[in-house]
Scaffold this motif. Structure first.
Motif, short mmCIF file in Angstrom:
data_model
loop_
_atom_site.label_atom_id
_atom_site.label_comp_id
_atom_site.label_asym_id
_atom_site.label_seq_id
_atom_site.Cartn_x
_atom_site.Cartn_y
_atom_site.Cartn_z
N ASP A 151 0.83 -1.22 0.00
CA ASP A 151 0.00 0.00 0.00
C ASP A 151 0.86 1.26 0.00
N SER A 152 2.12 1.13 -0.34
CA SER A 152 3.01 2.30 -0.29
C SER A 152 2.63 3.35 -1.34
N THR A 153 1.93 2.95 -2.41
CA THR A 153 1.51 3.92 -3.43
C THR A 153 0.26 4.69 -3.01
N LEU A 154 -0.35 4.30 -1.91
CA LEU A 154 -1.63 4.92 -1.54
C LEU A 154 -1.46 6.12 -0.62
N GLY A 155 -0.22 6.46 -0.31
CA GLY A 155 0.04 7.60 0.58
C GLY A 155 0.91 7.15 1.73
N ASP A 156 1.20 8.09 2.61
CA ASP A 156 2.04 7.76 3.76
C ASP A 156 1.37 6.71 4.64
N THR A 157 2.18 5.86 5.26
CA THR A 157 1.62 4.92 6.22
C THR A 157 1.90 5.39 7.65
N GLU A 158 2.80 6.37 7.75
CA GLU A 158 3.17 6.91 9.07
C GLU A 158 1.94 7.41 9.81
N GLY A 159 1.83 7.01 11.05
CA GLY A 159 0.72 7.52 11.85
C GLY A 159 -0.59 6.77 11.62
N LEU A 160 -0.61 5.85 10.69
CA LEU A 160 -1.84 5.08 10.46
C LEU A 160 -1.74 3.73 11.17
N SER A 161 -2.84 3.31 11.77
CA SER A 161 -2.90 1.96 12.33
C SER A 161 -3.02 0.95 11.18
N LEU A 162 -2.76 -0.31 11.47
CA LEU A 162 -2.92 -1.34 10.43
C LEU A 162 -4.37 -1.38 9.94
N GLU A 163 -5.28 -1.18 10.86
CA GLU A 163 -6.70 -1.16 10.52
C GLU A 163 -6.99 -0.04 9.53
N GLU A 164 -6.43 1.13 9.77
CA GLU A 164 -6.64 2.26 8.85
C GLU A 164 -6.01 1.98 7.49
N ARG A 165 -4.85 1.33 7.51
CA ARG A 165 -4.21 1.02 6.22
C ARG A 165 -5.07 0.05 5.41
N VAL A 166 -5.68 -0.90 6.09
CA VAL A 166 -6.57 -1.84 5.37
C VAL A 166 -7.80 -1.11 4.86
N GLN A 167 -8.38 -0.26 5.69
CA GLN A 167 -9.54 0.55 5.24
C GLN A 167 -9.19 1.35 3.99
N ARG A 168 -8.02 2.01 4.04
CA ARG A 168 -7.64 2.83 2.91
C ARG A 168 -7.44 1.99 1.66
N PHE A 169 -6.82 0.83 1.81
CA PHE A 169 -6.66 -0.07 0.66
C PHE A 169 -8.04 -0.45 0.08
N ILE A 170 -8.97 -0.76 0.96
CA ILE A 170 -10.31 -1.15 0.48
C ILE A 170 -10.94 -0.03 -0.34
N TYR A 171 -10.81 1.20 0.15
CA TYR A 171 -11.48 2.32 -0.53
C TYR A 171 -10.73 2.80 -1.76
N ILE A 172 -9.41 2.90 -1.68
CA ILE A 172 -8.71 3.56 -2.81
C ILE A 172 -7.67 2.68 -3.49
N GLY A 173 -7.46 1.47 -2.99
CA GLY A 173 -6.51 0.57 -3.65
C GLY A 173 -7.16 -0.13 -4.83
N ASP A 174 -6.34 -0.88 -5.56
CA ASP A 174 -6.91 -1.74 -6.61
C ASP A 174 -5.98 -2.92 -6.83
N ASP A 175 -6.20 -3.65 -7.92
CA ASP A 175 -5.43 -4.87 -8.15
C ASP A 175 -3.92 -4.62 -8.19
N ARG A 176 -3.51 -3.39 -8.53
CA ARG A 176 -2.07 -3.11 -8.59
C ARG A 176 -1.39 -3.20 -7.23
N ASN A 177 -2.19 -3.07 -6.16
CA ASN A 177 -1.60 -3.16 -4.83
C ASN A 177 -1.43 -4.60 -4.34
N ILE A 178 -2.03 -5.56 -5.07
CA ILE A 178 -1.93 -6.97 -4.65
C ILE A 178 -0.70 -7.57 -5.32
N VAL A 179 0.34 -7.83 -4.54
CA VAL A 179 1.61 -8.20 -5.17
C VAL A 179 1.89 -9.70 -5.15
#
Lengths: 424, 424
Positions: free
Chosen positions: B383-411
């Motif tokens: 999820d490094s392309t989705l913005g900074d991860t600093e200060g985000l909980s793992l839960e928030e990172r997953v939420q953000r991936f769900i909303y704004i990520g896509d197949d390109r983030n699945i490696v």
């Protein structure tokens, strides 16, 4: 003279009810404006440089008439809240960071690049209250060769301490930006941006209305997004009839070109005033879903002749993609149709496409269509990865791109007849 | 023995109300099943092959419990119609093509590849009425190493002439597939698939119920998607109390494991029967939007303890992406909340994530979670392309991936502890 011919499968919506399609045709422009579309290239244009996009779709660039650039890092976060707590918990703390120009530069570069990547060639944007980072954002749009109105946000009440402006300074900063940018660029212009009634004192709104009138500058704000917000405005301005009347009182409601975002809970009278003053409504379906705001009765606005465009409303909305938002608008209108006992007809694909191109584009003038005299803002779409094109009409290919395509299908972007490369 | 350790930021939902998160930890599996998660790797596992995904998210593979493979070419088309005319105009003509094995192979390869690309490691799939192309689809899933139930569709009334099966032949073809595939693969299994009551005579349903009971084979069908459809079923079976009772009469409603797609207009009694028989509901919000069907009251199902999973419902739904559909489910539940005067609470992010992983995964057994004994079906998310991860909980990172990520983030993608490469 700047001349260009784009050859390919051309699709646009001169009105909301129909896609106009030209298979394997030539779109000719001079000085960035469309001259015409020809099935066979006329003799007089044969010397013009031709870009051959045979088999590819050529459609107008997308128009996003409502988004908040400084909220970009918050996309996808905080959607368990409604409007007011979401503003307090997520939005205001993020917006307070934009007095730091380095931070602003990092985020705003991403915003501009991402708009480009999604084929948004025209955008109407809120920055933060900060003057310097607002100017920076304008410079980035100018460098990128994308079309935009950019507004420094004004707020002098009901926000965090750091974001609460001194009324006089708020007006002076706004005027400084107007003077510096009103003639700086043909593509990028300032727009007056009282955040919304709850965060602006009457003095501030009066001052902003005066600036709008004095310099002929357009206005953007928010209207009737959430029931609690509407009640709050009624408590703040018990002397005025409704939310719209507050803006109208201060010359911020169509006295110059105006956009109001959301418009979910407008009264009939408010809609009548919007029609009369030709105030634009920015329909932001994903934001309205995410913040549990409700569904705008977009059909009522269209039936009344109120101009409507689409907004991503980053970061109430999570997606910058106008095709995604077209889908969201169609889906929302279908639920509205069911919930009004099939009273308000759902949006068709051509209507949604119109809203995301010419509908919002009209705020800029002749933008969002390929009729004669319109700016040649165009996207080249390679839809060959989306499945067979055999047996599909151009209209169906555009529909399919809207529903299942993404930024990877957008292979070239033009603004005012010039190719726009990826912003730095 | 097949052993593996995945190292990274591990997130899953053992129950719907909470994300369980392990920063920078080790997920250990033997023979494809999870042994445990450790902040520090135990001595006994140090000899196991470690895949280091530090800073990346490790989440369960997505589970899609309702989609129609032969409708794949129709994604994005025909959404100006409701269910019944959409079936007649778009769906049945497309499904009639699948007696052509070459055509089927071309489309089905794309379907399998696209599911893989979107991180759907388990799918419950309708093919067409055609036996041979159904077997082909099963073989493609087996080759791809993806988990699936695949059902040959049964229809012997109320469809196009070409698709109307002889009742006896429909049952014989179904039994042939069952016998050939029930023990052919551990990952890919047959499922009995009466399309829906309107297209199946009582004789056919009785025969299918018998096959289900005889071989212990699960069942999938559609239930209460559209008001006209519900009225039609009531007219076809006036002797039975409701739609669900028709399936139940013929042992197709939880007598073996059963999934019913949509469930928008169920009565209280139908829901009670689903709860009693532990019939799964496949919630397909995008399809329900696109075909103007309505919004499933998913909260009622969860409150009653009815098992629920998510379905893309290709091509009523346009998107194969389960994260997209999680967003659609949350948004739909927010509109339902407003339309029930805040009666039915909206889905939270963890609930939507649960539905798209363990909720649907439970139909397969221990699938969709990282608890001990669960299949190690996992996605590695960058999820490094989705913005900074600093200060985000793992839960928030997953939420953000769900909303704004896509197949390109699945490696990378794992099923039963083995890396799954892109299908041919």
């Amino acid at each position: 003279m700047n001349k260009i011919v784009l050859k390919g499968d051309i699709v646009f919506t001169p009105d909301k009810d129909n896609f106009k399609t030209y298979k394997n045709s030539y779109l000719v422009a001079e000085e960035g404006k469309v001259i015409g579309i020809y099935r066979k290239l006329k003799e007089e244009f044969k010397s013009y440089p031709i870009k051959d996009f045979t088999e590819k779709l050529i459609i107008p660039g997308f128009v996003d008439i409502h988004l908040h650039a400084p909220q970009y890092p918050n996309r996808g976060l905080g959607y368990d809240e409604e409007l007011i707590p979401w503003l307090d918990t997520y939005t205001f703390p993020e917006e307070a960071k934009y007095d730091d120009l380095d931070y602003a530069k990092k985020v705003y570069k991403r915003v501009v690049k991402d708009l480009w990547r999604h084929g948004t060639t025209s955008a109407i944007v809120y920055s933060s209250i900060y003057k310097e980072s607002t100017k920076l954002l304008m410079e980035l749009f100018i460098e990128a060769n994308l079309r935009a109105y950019i507004g420094k946000v004004n707020m002098d009440r009901n926000t965090s301490d750091k974001l609460k402006e001194d009324t006089e300074k708020s007006l002076l900063d706004t005027e400084e930006i107007i003077l510096e940018y009103k003639d700086r660029s043909t593509l990028v212009k300032p727009i007056i941006t009282p955040r919304f009634v709850p965060t602006c004192t009457s003095d501030l709104m009066e001052g902003l209305g005066n600036l709008a009138m004095k310099y002929g500058i357009p206005v953007q704000s928010h209207l009737s997004e959430n029931r609690q917000e509407v009640e709050w405005v009624n408590r703040l301005h018990p002397d005025l009839k409704d939310y719209a009347s507050v803006y109208n009182e201060y010359n911020l409601f169509g006295q110059t070109k105006t956009i109001m975002a959301h418009c979910i809970y407008n009264t009939q009278e408010e809609m009548d005033l919007m029609a009369k003053n030709q105030v634009f409504a920015a329909h932001c379906p994903y934001s309205n879903y995410n913040l549990s705001s409700g569904i705008m009765p977009v059909r009522k606005f269209l039936d009344r002749g109120i101009p409507v465009g689409l907004g991503s409303d980053i970061s109430g909305g999570h997606s910058l993609s106008i095709p995604n938002i077209m889908v969201g608008a169609i889906q929302a209108s279908k639920m509205k149709w069911l919930h009004t006992n099939k009273g308000l007809k759902p949006l068709t694909s051509s209507e949604a496409f119109f809203l995301g191109t010419k509908g919002g584009g009209s705020f800029f003038g002749k933008v969002g269509s390929f009729e004669e005299g319109y700016a040649l803002d165009a996207l080249i779409i390679d839809d060959s990865t989306l499945g067979d094109t055999e047996g599909l009409s151009l209209e169906e290919r555009v529909q399919r791109f809207i529903y299942i395509g993404d930024d990877r299908n957008i292979v070239e972007i033009y603004v005012e007849g010039k190719k726009v490369d990826e912003p730095m």
